[in-house]
Design a protein around this motif. Structure first.
Motif, short mmCIF file in Angstrom:
data_model
loop_
_atom_site.label_atom_id
_atom_site.label_comp_id
_atom_site.label_asym_id
_atom_site.label_seq_id
_atom_site.Cartn_x
_atom_site.Cartn_y
_atom_site.Cartn_z
N ASP A 73 -20.29 23.36 59.98
CA ASP A 73 -19.13 23.98 60.66
C ASP A 73 -18.35 24.97 59.80
OD1 ASP A 73 -19.60 22.50 62.99
OD2 ASP A 73 -18.57 20.76 62.15
N PHE A 74 -18.47 24.83 58.51
CA PHE A 74 -17.80 25.78 57.60
C PHE A 74 -18.89 26.34 56.70
CE2 PHE A 74 -14.52 22.78 58.80
CZ PHE A 74 -13.33 23.50 58.84
N SER A 75 -19.84 27.08 57.29
CA SER A 75 -20.98 27.50 56.48
C SER A 75 -20.57 28.47 55.37
CB SER A 75 -22.10 28.06 57.34
OG SER A 75 -21.55 28.80 58.39
N ASN A 76 -19.41 29.13 55.52
CA ASN A 76 -18.91 29.98 54.42
C ASN A 76 -17.82 29.27 53.62
OD1 ASN A 76 -20.50 32.32 55.24
ND2 ASN A 76 -19.12 32.32 57.02
N GLY A 77 -17.75 27.98 53.75
CA GLY A 77 -16.77 27.21 52.99
C GLY A 77 -15.34 27.52 53.40
N VAL A 81 -11.98 28.71 57.15
CA VAL A 81 -10.85 27.91 57.62
C VAL A 81 -10.02 28.61 58.71
CG1 VAL A 81 -8.65 26.83 56.94
CG2 VAL A 81 -10.73 26.39 55.62
N PRO A 82 -9.59 29.87 58.50
CA PRO A 82 -8.74 30.50 59.53
C PRO A 82 -9.44 30.56 60.90
CG PRO A 82 -8.77 31.82 57.53
CD PRO A 82 -9.78 30.74 57.34
N LEU A 83 -10.73 30.91 60.88
CA LEU A 83 -11.49 31.02 62.12
C LEU A 83 -11.58 29.68 62.84
CD1 LEU A 83 -13.66 33.64 62.69
CD2 LEU A 83 -15.13 31.61 62.86
N VAL A 95 -8.32 20.01 63.78
CA VAL A 95 -9.39 19.61 62.88
C VAL A 95 -9.09 18.20 62.39
CG1 VAL A 95 -10.44 20.07 60.63
CG2 VAL A 95 -9.96 21.96 62.19
N GLY A 96 -10.05 17.31 62.51
CA GLY A 96 -9.86 15.93 62.08
C GLY A 96 -10.52 15.68 60.73
N ILE A 132 -12.53 18.99 49.85
CA ILE A 132 -11.12 18.56 49.74
C ILE A 132 -10.21 19.78 49.89
CG2 ILE A 132 -9.38 17.52 48.21
CD1 ILE A 132 -11.57 15.69 47.13
N GLU A 133 -10.67 20.92 49.39
CA GLU A 133 -9.86 22.14 49.56
C GLU A 133 -9.74 22.47 51.04
OE1 GLU A 133 -11.20 24.97 46.66
OE2 GLU A 133 -9.90 26.50 47.60
N ILE A 134 -10.86 22.35 51.75
CA ILE A 134 -10.84 22.59 53.19
C ILE A 134 -9.92 21.59 53.87
CG2 ILE A 134 -12.26 22.46 55.31
CD1 ILE A 134 -14.56 23.66 53.68
N GLN A 135 -9.99 20.36 53.40
CA GLN A 135 -9.14 19.29 53.94
C GLN A 135 -7.66 19.66 53.75
OE1 GLN A 135 -9.82 15.70 51.73
NE2 GLN A 135 -8.68 14.40 53.12
N THR A 136 -7.33 20.16 52.58
CA THR A 136 -5.94 20.53 52.30
C THR A 136 -5.51 21.68 53.20
OG1 THR A 136 -6.27 19.84 50.01
CG2 THR A 136 -4.36 21.25 50.45
N LEU A 137 -6.37 22.70 53.30
CA LEU A 137 -6.00 23.88 54.09
C LEU A 137 -5.90 23.57 55.58
CD1 LEU A 137 -8.21 26.53 52.29
CD2 LEU A 137 -5.71 26.41 52.25
N THR A 138 -6.70 22.64 56.06
CA THR A 138 -6.66 22.33 57.49
C THR A 138 -5.66 21.21 57.80
OG1 THR A 138 -8.50 20.80 57.18
CG2 THR A 138 -9.06 22.99 57.98
N GLY A 139 -5.07 20.63 56.75
CA GLY A 139 -4.11 19.55 56.96
C GLY A 139 -4.77 18.28 57.46
#
Ligand code: RM4
Ligand code: MN
Ligand code: MN
Length: 398
Positions: A73-77, A81-83, A95-96, A132-139
């Motif tokens: 789902d985040f193939s570009n890491g 996130v914004p998309l 996002v869960g 974890i970075e994605i987790q942080t950015l997506t809350g």
């Protein structure tokens, strides 16, 4: 309809507080290891997966979040996130849990965090830290960890060494968490490893979580047990220890079948929910558990299957909430085992569908989300838009 006012109150309270997360991987074309049967209406992009998940939530109002698998789902890491956030908002979902994928790349042939090659262990850890970075950015609160690591033949690896590599890797993951973030450690006894899976059962998951610290909890996937294992007992123990982080729900007949929740053994699901509702009644507060679905269907229509699953979950949870807990506690105290069992059966066999219909009506929802969704024409429209793309590309699933 035969329910007392107190029961009606209990039902409303239970349903208001019950949400279950659905997986993005349940909406794309997937298959068994023998073949993939393509559905023309299946989602072909992350945005489409989220749009489909949004349909499930729109008709049920109990699936507000979507579990995401980072590699798919985040193939570009982080750049995605914004998309992804925008697509989720448009679909009316959030996002869960964030699921790293350290099992699909070629480097993971002999494992990830327990790979004998330190470079591979480092690569796996780096991927999880990116997650974890994605987790942080997506809350997103929960990092959901499942590992395919293990060995297929006696002697292939040192079981104790692999355990220590896991402790080391997971501790590094834990150290990178912040705020309200948690890590959920999933166990599975077999597949793809068929001799010794490194995190094979709840005890191993519990030990590793304890070695990590406060933010680590056990994740129970209902399909990840041996036949005849008493899952609700595991649930009760983890609850009592404050170590139950969440669930991956699905049903099974033989192995990790990922069938529709409650389709094979609804009494099993009821008994799990019963342990949770009984605990809630005793403590006067709901435990903090992430309910999630881990299913991906090859034969049933994907959105309607997920709606069916959400409805089954609500129904079985509601039945468990309606157990007469005070009477049960009294029966247990006097060892009146027949009465105790009958109390559970009475709740399990009560028809709670009218209660659910009322709850839905009060929220402006159709009484039967499944028939309402089917009548909406969404699937037919999606098939027209996505049909050609689905014929040419089939996304993968482990
Ligand atoms: C496993 C397990 C995980 C899921 C993978 C793809 O069997 O259930 O949760 O992420 O499959
Ligand atoms: Mn799972
Ligand atoms: Mn599984």
């Amino acid at each position: 309809m035969g329910f007392t006012n107190a029961e009606l109150d209990t039902a409303k309270h239970a349903l208001d507080g019950f949400a279950i997360e659905i997986p993005s991987w349940g909406f794309a074309n997937t298959g068994t290891r023998f073949g993939k049967f393509v559905q023309e209406s299946a989602a072909t992009t992350t945005s489409e997966k989220l749009a489909d998940a949004g349909q499930v939530n729109a008709y049920t109002k109990c699936c507000p979040t979507v579990a995401m698998h980072v590699l798919w789902d985040f193939s570009n890491g982080v750049a995605d996130v914004p998309l992804v956030q925008k697509a989720a908002a448009q679909a009316g979902v959030a996002v869960g849990s964030i699921n790293p994928n350290v099992f699909q790349d070629q480097i993971y042939k002999h494992g990830s965090l327990a790979n004998p090659d330190p470079e591979v262990r480092r690569a796996a850890l780096a991927h999880i830290l990116d997650c974890i970075e994605i987790q942080t950015l997506t809350g997103s609160r929960d990092l959901s960890l499942w590992f395919a690591d293990g060995t297929c033949f006696p002697g292939s690896g040192s079981i104790r060494q692999r355990k220590r590599w896991f402790a080391e890797g997971l501790q590094a993951v834990h150290a990178a968490l912040s705020g309200n973030q948690r890590m959920l450690v999933e166990y599975k006894p077999f597949e793809p490893a068929f001799y010794a899976t490194d995190i094979a059962d709840w005890g191993m998951s519990y030990i590793l979580s304890k070695q990590c610290g406060e933010r680590a909890r056990v994740l129970v996937d209902t399909g990840h047990h041996y036949q005849a294992q008493n899952i609700e007992q595991i649930v009760a123990w983890l609850l009592d220890e404050g170590m139950l982080g969440g669930f991956h729900f699905n049903d099974r007949r033989y192995a990790d079948d990922d069938l529709t929740l409650g389709s094979i053994d609804p009494y099993q699901v009821f008994r799990i929910f019963h342990e949770i509702c009984y605990f809630t009644w005793e403590r006067g507060a709901r435990p903090d558990i992430a309910y999630m679905i881990d299913q991906s269907h090859n034969l049933k229509g994907k959105v309607e299957e997920m709606i069916q699953t959400a409805m089954n979950a609500q129904e079985l949870y509601l039945k468990a909430a309606l157990v007469d807990h005070a009477a049960l506690a009294a029966a247990q105290k006097t060892a009146d085992i027949v009465t105790a069992e009958e109390i559970l059966k009475a709740a399990f066999f009560a028809d709670v569908r009218p209660l659910l219909a009322d709850w839905r009506k009060a929220r402006g929802l159709a009484e039967n989300p499944l028939t309402a969704f089917r009548a909406s024409g969404y699937t037919e429209k999606a098939a027209k838009e996505r049909g050609a793309r689905n014929k040419s590309s089939v996304s993968s699933y482990a």
